[in-house]
Design an enzyme around this catalytic site. Structure first.
Site, PDB file in Angstrom:
ATOM      1  N   VAL A  12      88.822  46.516 -35.243  1.00 12.21           N
ATOM      2  CA  VAL A  12      89.964  46.011 -36.026  1.00 12.21           C
ATOM      3  C   VAL A  12      90.604  44.799 -35.343  1.00 12.21           C
ATOM      4  O   VAL A  12      90.920  43.797 -35.999  1.00 12.21           O
ATOM      5  CB  VAL A  12      91.008  47.134 -36.275  1.00 12.21           C
ATOM      6  CG1 VAL A  12      92.169  46.613 -37.104  1.00 12.21           C
ATOM      7  CG2 VAL A  12      90.359  48.327 -36.982  1.00 12.21           C
ATOM      8  N   LYS A 100      97.137  55.142 -37.035  1.00 13.67           N
ATOM      9  CA  LYS A 100      97.796  56.224 -37.806  1.00 13.67           C
ATOM     10  C   LYS A 100      98.233  57.387 -36.923  1.00 13.67           C
ATOM     11  O   LYS A 100      99.215  58.057 -37.207  1.00 13.67           O
ATOM     12  CB  LYS A 100      96.888  56.739 -38.918  1.00 13.67           C
ATOM     13  CG  LYS A 100      95.608  57.364 -38.406  1.00 13.67           C
ATOM     14  CD  LYS A 100      94.416  56.859 -39.130  1.00 13.67           C
ATOM     15  CE  LYS A 100      93.213  56.978 -38.230  1.00 13.67           C
ATOM     16  NZ  LYS A 100      92.056  56.289 -38.687  1.00 13.67           N
ATOM     17  N   VAL A 127      97.283  53.628 -43.218  1.00 14.84           N
ATOM     18  CA  VAL A 127      96.860  54.520 -44.309  1.00 14.84           C
ATOM     19  C   VAL A 127      96.065  53.710 -45.328  1.00 14.84           C
ATOM     20  O   VAL A 127      96.523  52.667 -45.797  1.00 14.84           O
ATOM     21  CB  VAL A 127      98.077  55.163 -45.022  1.00 14.84           C
ATOM     22  CG1 VAL A 127      97.617  56.089 -46.142  1.00 14.84           C
ATOM     23  CG2 VAL A 127      98.960  55.911 -44.040  1.00 14.84           C
ATOM     24  N   ASP A 196      92.211  63.459 -39.859  1.00 15.52           N
ATOM     25  CA  ASP A 196      92.522  62.052 -40.144  1.00 15.52           C
ATOM     26  C   ASP A 196      93.327  61.943 -41.453  1.00 15.52           C
ATOM     27  O   ASP A 196      94.365  61.277 -41.503  1.00 15.52           O
ATOM     28  CB  ASP A 196      91.195  61.267 -40.241  1.00 15.52           C
ATOM     29  CG  ASP A 196      91.389  59.824 -40.641  1.00 15.52           C
ATOM     30  OD1 ASP A 196      91.774  59.015 -39.775  1.00 15.52           O
ATOM     31  OD2 ASP A 196      91.183  59.495 -41.826  1.00 15.52           O
ATOM     32  N   LYS A 200      97.419  60.764 -42.256  1.00 13.49           N
ATOM     33  CA  LYS A 200      97.755  59.749 -43.271  1.00 13.49           C
ATOM     34  C   LYS A 200      98.706  60.320 -44.319  1.00 13.49           C
ATOM     35  O   LYS A 200      99.662  59.654 -44.719  1.00 13.49           O
ATOM     36  CB  LYS A 200      96.464  59.228 -43.919  1.00 13.49           C
ATOM     37  CG  LYS A 200      95.613  58.413 -42.943  1.00 13.49           C
ATOM     38  CD  LYS A 200      94.225  58.150 -43.494  1.00 13.49           C
ATOM     39  CE  LYS A 200      93.372  57.312 -42.561  1.00 13.49           C
ATOM     40  NZ  LYS A 200      91.964  57.273 -42.956  1.00 13.49           N
ATOM     41  N   GLY A 298      87.029  49.979 -42.277  1.00 18.41           N
ATOM     42  CA  GLY A 298      86.178  48.806 -42.069  1.00 18.41           C
ATOM     43  C   GLY A 298      86.971  47.679 -41.433  1.00 18.41           C
ATOM     44  O   GLY A 298      88.189  47.587 -41.565  1.00 18.41           O
TER      45      GLY A 298
HETATM   46  N1  HSE Z   1      87.541  57.586 -40.068  1.00 22.49           N
HETATM   47  C1  HSE Z   1      88.388  56.997 -41.058  1.00 22.49           C
HETATM   48  C2  HSE Z   1      87.754  57.202 -42.439  1.00 22.49           C
HETATM   49  C3  HSE Z   1      88.601  55.537 -40.762  1.00 22.49           C
HETATM   50  O1  HSE Z   1      86.607  57.650 -42.510  1.00 22.49           O
HETATM   51  O2  HSE Z   1      88.395  56.963 -43.452  1.00 22.49           O
HETATM   52  C4  HSE Z   1      89.844  54.964 -41.370  1.00 22.49           C
HETATM   53  O3  HSE Z   1      91.002  55.575 -40.949  1.00 22.49           O
END
Ligand code: HSE
Length: 404
Positions: A12, A100, A127, A196, A200, A298
Site C-alpha cells: 500500500v 483497520k 474499510v 478482518d 471493518k 489491492g
Molecule cells: N485480507 C483483506 C481482504 C485485505 O481479503 O479483503 C483488505 O483488507
C-alpha cells in the site's frame, strides 16, 4: 508545497507514492498546493528504486521535521504503527491510514488526539479498500439516522465462496488454489475466520452509532465449515452463501453486530458481489437503501483511498474535520436474543425429529446427494434455534443463518 511522509514501503505504501506521482497534476490541483513525498520510512533499503533517496529508517527524522504536515501510515499492526501515529498527531501532523486493526482498536483515542492537536486522523482505506464508505458515512449521509449496514467486507473469503459456488468445489481445495495464486495469505486465519471483516464492521458500526463498538464483542463466525453440499442445496433453494458483516440498530441506544456466513436470496443486492469485490449496503431512515461497491483490497485501490485522505488533510491544514465516534462504549445486544431463519442440512433419518421440533418444514432434496436433505426453519430466536438444533445432533450436517 505540502510535504508528506509515508510509513511502510510495502504494497500500500508504494501504491500511495505511485498514485501521487501518476496523478500528480490532478492531485496537486485538488489539494490546492503541490504534494511532495519527502520521506519514506522502512526498515529496508530499496537500491535502484526511484524513491531510494527518500528512504529513512528513523521515525524521529520525520516527526521532528516541521515541514512534514501529513503522514500516511501504511505499516499495519498495532505496535510501532500505534506509537508513531500518536507521536505524529501530538506533533500536529495529520495521519492517513489503511490500518483497520489500529483504527478498530484505538479509533476514538486517536481521533481525540488529532482534535486536541488541530490536525486529522483519516481512515478511508481501512474499510473496503478503494470503496468510498467512511467519507459517505461522515459527510454525505449525515442527515440520516443509519438503521443498518450490511457488507461483504473481505475479498479473500468472497473470492473463495464465489469459486466454491461456481465450481462446486470444497473449501480446502479452493483455499489452497487461492494461496497458490497469491489471492489468499499463507496464514489465512484473519480472513477465513472472519476477524478482518469483524474489525471493518466494528469501524462502520462505530460511525453508524457515534459510539465505540468493541470488535472483540462482535459475534464472529468464519467460512471454514461451509461445504460444497451447502452450496448445492442453497442453489436448489435459489440462494447464495456470502460472508456478511452486519450491524443493525435495535433501538436508540443498542445495536446488533455480527460477522457470519449467511444464505441470501437471488434478488438480494449483495448477491451480485462476486470474487474479490466488496460492497456495503447502507439503510438510512430518510434515503432508504444505498450501496457502495468496488475493489476492497489491492495496491492501487487501497492507495487511492489513502491519497484521497491526504488531499482532504491538505485542504484542511490547521482545521479539524469532524468525525462522530466517541470513546463511550456502544451497547451491543447478545445475538442470542436476535431472530432469524436458519438453513439446516440433516441426514435423512432426522426428518421426523426436525418436523417435531420446527413444525411444517419443507425438505429440499438433490438427486445426486442421496443420504441428506435441507430445509429452512421458521424465524426463531438464536438461543431457541440452538436448543432445537442440539436435539438433532445425531443427524446434523450443518447450519447457516439466513439473511432476508
Ligand atoms: N485480507 C483483506 C481482504 C485485505 O481479503 O479483503 C483488505 O483488507
Amino acid at each position: 508545497m505540502i510535504h508528506v511522509a509515508v510509513l511502510g514501503y510495502g504494497t500500500v505504501g508504494s501504491g500511495v507514492v505511485e498514485v501521487i506521482e501518476t496523478n500528480k497534476d490532478m492531485v496537486n490541483k485538488k489539494s490546492g498546493d503541490e504534494l511532495n513525498v519527502k520521506y519514506i520510512l522502512d526498515l529496508r533499503d530499496f537500491p535502484g528504486d526511484p524513491y531510494e533517496a527518500k528512504v529513512v529508517h528513523d521515525f524521529n527524522v520525520i516527526v521532528n521535521d516541521p515541514e512534514v504536515k501529513i503522514i500516511c501510515e501504511t505499516m499495519g499492526g498495532v505496535g510501532a504503527a500505534y506509537a508513531f501515529t500518536k507521536q505524529a498527531l501530538e506533533a500536529g501532523k495529520s495521519v492517513c491510514t489503511s490500518n483497520k486493526e489500529l483504527v478498530a482498536a484505538h479509533g476514538p483515542e486517536l481521533l481525540k488526539l488529532a482534535k486536541a492537536n488541530n490536525c486529522n486522523y483519516l481512515f478511508e482505506a481501512s474499510v473496503g479498500g478503494g470503496i468510498p464508505i467512511i467519507r459517505p458515512l461522515n459527510y454525505s449521509l449525515t442527515a440520516e439516522r443509519i438503521e443498518a449496514i450490511t457488507g461483504i467486507l473481505n475479498g479473500t473469503t468472497n473470492y473463495i465462496l464465489s469459486k466454491m459456488e461456481n465450481e462446486g468445489a470444497d473449501f480446502d481445495s479452493v483455499l489452497k488454489k487461492a494461496q497458490d495464486k497469491g489471492y489468499a495469505e499463507r496464514n489465512p486465519e484473519a480472513d477465513v475466520e472472519g476477524h478482518d471483516a469483524c474489525r471493518k464492521i466494528a469501524i462502520l458500526s462505530s460511525l453508524m452509532l457515534g459510539k465505540n463498538v468493541d470488535s472483540e464483542k462482535i459475534y464472529t463466525e468464519g467460512i471454514t465449515k461451509i461445504t460444497a453440499n451447502d452450496f448445492t442445496f442453497a442453489k436448489k433453494l435459489g440462494m447464495s452463501i456470502k460472508l456478511l458483516a452486519m450491524s443493525k440498530e435495535v433501538d436508540e441506544n443498542k445495536a446488533m453486530a455480527m460477522v457470519s456466513p449467511c444464505l441470501i436470496s437471488a434478488d438480494h443486492p449483495l448477491k451480485m458481489v462476486n470474487g474479490v469485490f466488496n460492497a456495503v449496503f447502507v439503510r438510512g431512515n430518510m434515503l432508504g437503501d444505498s450501496m457502495y461497491y468496488g475493489k476492497g483490497a489491492g495496491k492501487l485501490p487501497t492507495a487511492s483511498a489513502v491519497v484521497s485522505d491526504v488531499i482532504d488533510c491538505a485542504r484542511h491544514l490547521g482545521k479539524v474535520i469532524m468525525c462522530f465516534w466517541d470513546a463511550e462504549e456502544a451497547q451491543l445486544v447478545s445475538i442470542d436474543e436476535t431472530s432469524r431463519k436458519f438453513f439446516v442440512r440433516l441426514k435423512n433419518a432426522g426428518e421426523d425429529k426436525a418436523k417435531e421440533l420446527f413444525g411444517d418444514i419443507k425438505p429440499v432434496r438433490v438427486e445426486w446427494i442421496e443420504d441428506e436433505f435441507a430445509f429452512i426453519t421458521p424465524k426463531l430466536k438464536e438461543k431457541d434455534f440452538a436448543e432445537k438444533y442440539a436435539c438433532l445432533s445425531d443427524y446434523a450436517l450443518g447450519r447457516i443463518r439466513v439473511e432476508e
